[in-house]
Design a protein around this motif. Structure first.
Motif, short mmCIF file in Angstrom:
data_model
loop_
_atom_site.label_atom_id
_atom_site.label_comp_id
_atom_site.label_asym_id
_atom_site.label_seq_id
_atom_site.Cartn_x
_atom_site.Cartn_y
_atom_site.Cartn_z
N ALA A 85 -11.19 -1.06 0.61
CA ALA A 85 -10.52 -1.86 -0.41
C ALA A 85 -10.51 -1.12 -1.75
O ALA A 85 -9.54 -1.20 -2.50
CB ALA A 85 -11.22 -3.21 -0.56
N TYR A 86 -11.57 -0.38 -2.03
CA TYR A 86 -11.69 0.27 -3.34
C TYR A 86 -10.78 1.50 -3.47
O TYR A 86 -10.21 1.74 -4.52
CB TYR A 86 -13.16 0.65 -3.59
CG TYR A 86 -13.47 1.03 -5.01
CD1 TYR A 86 -13.38 0.08 -6.04
CD2 TYR A 86 -13.84 2.32 -5.36
CE1 TYR A 86 -13.65 0.42 -7.35
CE2 TYR A 86 -14.11 2.67 -6.66
CZ TYR A 86 -14.02 1.71 -7.66
OH TYR A 86 -14.28 2.06 -8.97
N VAL A 87 -10.66 2.29 -2.41
CA VAL A 87 -9.91 3.54 -2.53
C VAL A 87 -8.68 3.61 -1.62
O VAL A 87 -8.01 4.63 -1.57
CB VAL A 87 -10.80 4.78 -2.27
CG1 VAL A 87 -12.01 4.77 -3.17
CG2 VAL A 87 -11.22 4.83 -0.81
N GLY A 88 -8.38 2.50 -0.92
CA GLY A 88 -7.27 2.52 0.04
C GLY A 88 -5.95 2.94 -0.57
O GLY A 88 -5.11 3.55 0.10
N ASP A 89 -5.76 2.63 -1.84
CA ASP A 89 -4.51 2.98 -2.52
C ASP A 89 -4.21 4.47 -2.37
O ASP A 89 -3.06 4.88 -2.25
CB ASP A 89 -4.64 2.61 -4.01
CG ASP A 89 -3.29 2.48 -4.68
OD1 ASP A 89 -2.52 1.61 -4.26
OD2 ASP A 89 -3.00 3.28 -5.59
N ILE A 90 -5.27 5.28 -2.38
CA ILE A 90 -5.10 6.73 -2.27
C ILE A 90 -5.41 7.20 -0.85
O ILE A 90 -4.59 7.83 -0.18
CB ILE A 90 -6.04 7.45 -3.26
CG1 ILE A 90 -5.71 7.00 -4.67
CG2 ILE A 90 -5.93 8.96 -3.11
CD1 ILE A 90 -6.87 7.00 -5.60
N PHE A 91 -6.61 6.86 -0.40
CA PHE A 91 -7.11 7.37 0.88
C PHE A 91 -6.27 6.86 2.05
O PHE A 91 -5.94 7.62 2.97
CB PHE A 91 -8.57 6.94 1.03
CG PHE A 91 -9.28 7.59 2.17
CD1 PHE A 91 -9.86 8.84 2.02
CD2 PHE A 91 -9.38 6.96 3.40
CE1 PHE A 91 -10.53 9.44 3.07
CE2 PHE A 91 -10.05 7.55 4.45
CZ PHE A 91 -10.62 8.80 4.29
N PHE B 68 -3.63 0.11 5.97
CA PHE B 68 -4.58 0.73 5.05
C PHE B 68 -3.88 1.16 3.76
O PHE B 68 -4.35 0.91 2.65
CB PHE B 68 -5.20 1.94 5.75
CG PHE B 68 -6.52 2.42 5.19
CD1 PHE B 68 -7.06 1.90 4.01
CD2 PHE B 68 -7.24 3.41 5.85
CE1 PHE B 68 -8.28 2.35 3.51
CE2 PHE B 68 -8.45 3.88 5.36
CZ PHE B 68 -8.97 3.35 4.19
N ALA B 69 -2.72 1.81 3.91
CA ALA B 69 -2.04 2.38 2.75
C ALA B 69 -1.38 1.32 1.88
O ALA B 69 -1.47 1.37 0.65
CB ALA B 69 -0.99 3.39 3.22
N ALA B 70 -0.73 0.35 2.51
CA ALA B 70 0.07 -0.61 1.74
C ALA B 70 -0.73 -1.85 1.35
O ALA B 70 -0.49 -2.44 0.30
CB ALA B 70 1.31 -1.01 2.53
N PHE B 71 -1.67 -2.24 2.22
CA PHE B 71 -2.45 -3.46 1.95
C PHE B 71 -3.93 -3.19 2.20
O PHE B 71 -4.51 -3.72 3.16
CB PHE B 71 -1.96 -4.60 2.84
CG PHE B 71 -0.48 -4.87 2.72
CD1 PHE B 71 0.03 -5.46 1.57
CD2 PHE B 71 0.39 -4.53 3.74
CE1 PHE B 71 1.40 -5.71 1.45
CE2 PHE B 71 1.76 -4.77 3.64
CZ PHE B 71 2.26 -5.36 2.48
N PRO B 72 -4.55 -2.35 1.35
CA PRO B 72 -5.94 -1.95 1.62
C PRO B 72 -6.90 -3.13 1.74
O PRO B 72 -7.82 -3.10 2.57
CB PRO B 72 -6.32 -1.08 0.43
CG PRO B 72 -5.14 -0.95 -0.43
CD PRO B 72 -4.00 -1.72 0.15
#
Lengths: 436, 342
Positions: A85-91, B68-72
């Motif tokens: 949740a914390y780094v998913g935007d990048i990772f 993962f990428a769009a909805f972490p």
């Protein structure tokens, strides 16, 4: 039960097992593509047999690599949900790009390659193998960019309570990741070379199909010589960059406690992590660490004692992993050079052939130690300097993780035993057909 | 359409493609002990999906990767909540994948029997559990504001969840049987044809029950009542299912398989459209639900990823369709003689 420790063990087990099979597929795919291209060009039956023999070895490894890879992606969600949740935007995007750009290509075309011998022209069939090899290495690129970001995070800002992407190009051109990528792919080629040369040496010792295995040995050798020298030089650059970006890891790699100029390297030491010193130091070479870190014998190298205890990785593991990796790497360079010198007198060099057979497990050990060094040496961080491993774990309970950890060990133990048995059996049996 | 909405439907689309591609592999793996009377039958069944299953499974990895990428936040809470179910699916898929490879390498009947069993387990478990998981998502999962799951694996095995599991299983079984009618001949093809026809009847009952039960167990129909055009989705599902049966009767096997694929896509989107904007609703309190809006990545990541998938997914589809065309002919005993065959 400690969920963090159990989850770490599970991830380590899954990664290290996955990495027993993947490196061979990276290098061997290229070698098989070379063999098939030689077949298309020369139309010699022997190259077709080589393509099929080494190709089959590739396939068994690929199957094990694929099935064990899926669990790695999903474990970020199941066991490391706070991290996700914390780094998913990048990772997360890096993993998604890997799947769409590379893994699809590799998996789809490999099926076509296996079953397409009669359906496609020779040229198209060989091209497919090149694309498979390219896609495999492209997969490695994206995965290592993702890992490189965990080692040295760049191109992000903290916004909305999480790390958000700020500069995609910075993430993709992260120097740490690129050095790590060359290191890993180079190591994978070394491993592949040793496997091809070792299996060939086994048959050459028995004078079995000498033409077939001499040619195979030489293809492995060409890759091996280039890759070992490349990794040796590249490893040095990587070391300098680690000094710059992860000084604590460097200090732990060398069990270096006090900040000094002319920092030494100890050939062997037993670190005492409680008291911040080494219990035993053997064969210290003054100034060498300063030179490796800064290319200057007089440079000052920060010691572990200058960092708070809670920021230090486990020193013993990091130290030993580095020792083992570099020691083995040095051996790889030496034996490749010897093999190169004796390349035209292989059958008269049984000692070399024996050494090559017994060397097969060594690059596996080296490559696993390399991952241990990279990952354990990064602790206590999951993302260096940004997020602690202990803050990254999912809100799940210990018994749940223990159950799946046991499941992993049993299942992977079974797969490993069967997989290596089949690989061994195929390797010892040798190629089909009447070719010498 | 905003970015989040586009991604929400892309997310649904990727899952739908996974279900129509790997769905028939899972179906064949489950039918395997029942339709494969001899070792030759079994090998033909495995080789009918041999060149394709691996590429099909990547749709799962992509669906996961895109979540993962769009909805972490969804990725984090969904996968840790469904921990046990997901791990079971993964272990099963691992077993299935290596079984094809391992089975073919040694001719000993005892050895083959071991991997026959794991092919069945490795296909049946995911086929059932994907349905269980998605039905539970449709009705809501007990997790709190912090994303902590309050339940066990058995919480998921409630009536509606099991009905969803049964529906998915039947969809995949029919889809698999239809694929066998395309790629086999003779007695095996006849058995596959009959099986598909019988399964169709069960599937029809399960689909009707599921559509009705969704009224009582879920809020899916709220979106339908607000936007009646959406009813085209369940209507499409039912029409496609009817078409499957007619085409099977006419022995237009490829068309029947495509109709079955359309049924699966329409069923998936029946749920996805009903969920919107929820991706992972909480049954404890709707405020905790993760939606396309409160769980998405930053606009920059969504845009970059949109460019990536707009370029690469069409390319993937082109070479996968090429591969499917290459391997849609009959698998014969002669094919089994090749050293590459499973």
């Amino acid at each position: 039960m400690d969920v963090v420790l159990l989850s770490r063990l599970q991830f380590a087990a899954a990664t290290m097992f996955h990495f027993l099979f993947v490196p061979l597929t990276l290098g061997l795919a290229v070698m098989v593509a070379v063999m098939e291209t030689k077949y298309v060009r020369s139309n010699e039956e022997i190259y077709l047999r080589m393509t099929k023999f080494w190709g089959k070895l590739f396939l068994i490894n690929f199957a094990l690599g694929v099935v064990t890879g899926i669990t790695l992606e999903f474990q970020f969600g199941t066991n490391w949900s706070r991290y996700s949740a914390y780094v998913g935007d990048i990772f997360g995007s890096l993993l998604a790009i890997e799947a769409t750009m590379a893994f699809f290509l590799e998996s789809t075309l490999l099926g076509v390659w296996i079953f397409g011998w009669k359906k496609l022209s020779k040229k198209v069939h060989a091209t497919i193998m090149w694309l498979v090899a390219l896609a495999g290495n492209l997969s490695a690129l994206w995965i290592i960019i993702a890992n490189g970001w965990m080692q040295h995070p760049v191109g992000y800002t903290i916004r909305n309570g999480r790390a958000e992407l700020d500069d995609f190009m910075a993430v993709v051109t992260n120097k740490f990741a690129i050095l790590q990528l060359f290191h890993t792919i180079g190591a994978a080629f070394i491993l592949s070379a040793f496997v091809v040369m070792g299996i060939s040496a086994y048959h050459l010792l028995k004078k079995n199909r000498t033409d077939f295995f001499t040619r195979s040995f030489r293809i492995g050798l060409a890759f091996g010589v280039v890759a070992t020298l490349f990794v040796a030089i590249e490893g040095d650059m990587h070391g300098v960059h680690v000094t710059e970006t992860q000084p604590i890891k460097l200090a732990a790699m060398e069990a270096h406690w006090e900040t000094t100029r002319q920092a030494p390297i100890h050939l062997f030491a037993i670190p005492d992590e409680q008291n911040g010193k080494n219990k035993v130091e053997i064969g210290s070479i003054p100034g060498l660490l300063s030179f490796l870190g800064y290319h200057d014998f007089n440079a000052e190298v920060r010691g572990l004692n200058s960092f708070p205890k809670e920021q230090r990785p486990p020193v013993l593991i990091t130290f030993l992993a580095f020792r083992g990796m570099v020691g083995l790497g040095t051996y790889f360079v030496l034996i490749m050079i010897i093999a190169w010198i004796r390349r035209n007198r292989l059958l008269e060099s049984p000692w070399l052939l024996k050494a090559m057979v017994f060397s097969i497990p060594l690059p596996y050990i080296a490559i696993e130690l390399g991952w241990v060094l990279a990952e354990v040496g990064r602790q206590p961080w999951i993302v260096y300097g940004l997020m602690r491993t202990s803050d990254a774990v999912s809100p799940i309970v210990g018994p749940q993780v223990l159950t799946t950890l046991i499941g992993f060990i049993l299942l992977y133990g079974l797969l490993g035993a069967v997989g290596f048995y089949l690989i061994y059996q195929h390797a010892v049996k040798g190629p089909k057909g009447e070719v010498n | 359409m905003d970015l989040q909405m586009i991604w929400f439907f892309l997310w649904g689309l990727l899952w739908a493609i996974f279900f129509i591609t790997d769905g028939f592999d899972l179906g064949i793996g489950t039918l395997y002990p029942f339709l494969g009377k001899t070792d030759t039958d079994k090998r033909i069944m495995i080789n009918s999906l041999g060149p394709l299953w691996d590429g099909n499974e990547v749709w799962l990895i992509t669906a996961g990767g895109v979540t993962f990428a769009a909805f972490p936040a969804v990725y984090a809470v969904m996968f840790s909540s469904l921990y046990s179910a997901l791990m079971l699916i993964l272990f099963a898929l691992i077993l299935r994948g290596v079984s094809f490879e391992f089975r073919s390498k040694i001719g000993n009947p005892g050895w083959r029997k071991v991997w026959d069993t794991t092919i069945f387990i490795g296909s049946f478990v995911p086929a059932l559990l994907f349905g269980v998981a998605f039905a539970n998502i449709f009705q809501g999962i007990p997790f709190d504001r912090q994303g902590v799951y309050h339940g066990t694996l058995f919480t998921l095995l409630n009536p509606y969840g099991l009905l969803g599991g049964l529906l998915f299983l039947l969809l995949f079984l029919q889809h698999g049987a239809l694929w066998l009618t395309i790629r086999t001949e003779g007695a095996l093809q006849e058995r596959a044809h009959k099986t598909a026809a019988v399964l169709w009847l069960f599937l029809l009952v399960a689909a009707v029950l599921f559509l009705a039960a969704s009224k009582y167990y879920t809020k899916l129909y709220d979106n339908y009542l607000a936007h009646p055009l959406l009813f085209l989705l369940p209507v499409t599902a039912v029409l496609a299912l009817a078409a499957t049966r007619l085409l099977l009767k006419k022995k237009s096997y490829m068309k029947a398989w495509l109709a079955s694929a359309l049924t699966i896509v329409a069923c998936t989107f029946f749920g996805v459209a009903g969920l919107f904007p929820n991706l992972f609703p909480s049954s404890l309190n709707p405020e905790y639900s993760l939606t396309a809006y409160n769980a998405s990545s930053s606009p920059m990541t969504l845009k970059i990823m949109l460019v990536v998938v707009s370029i690469f997914i069409p390319i993937v589809l082109i070479y996968q369709i090429w591969a499917y065309k290459l391997f849609s002919d009959k698998v014969t005993e002669e094919d089994l003689a090749y050293e590459e065959a499973y």
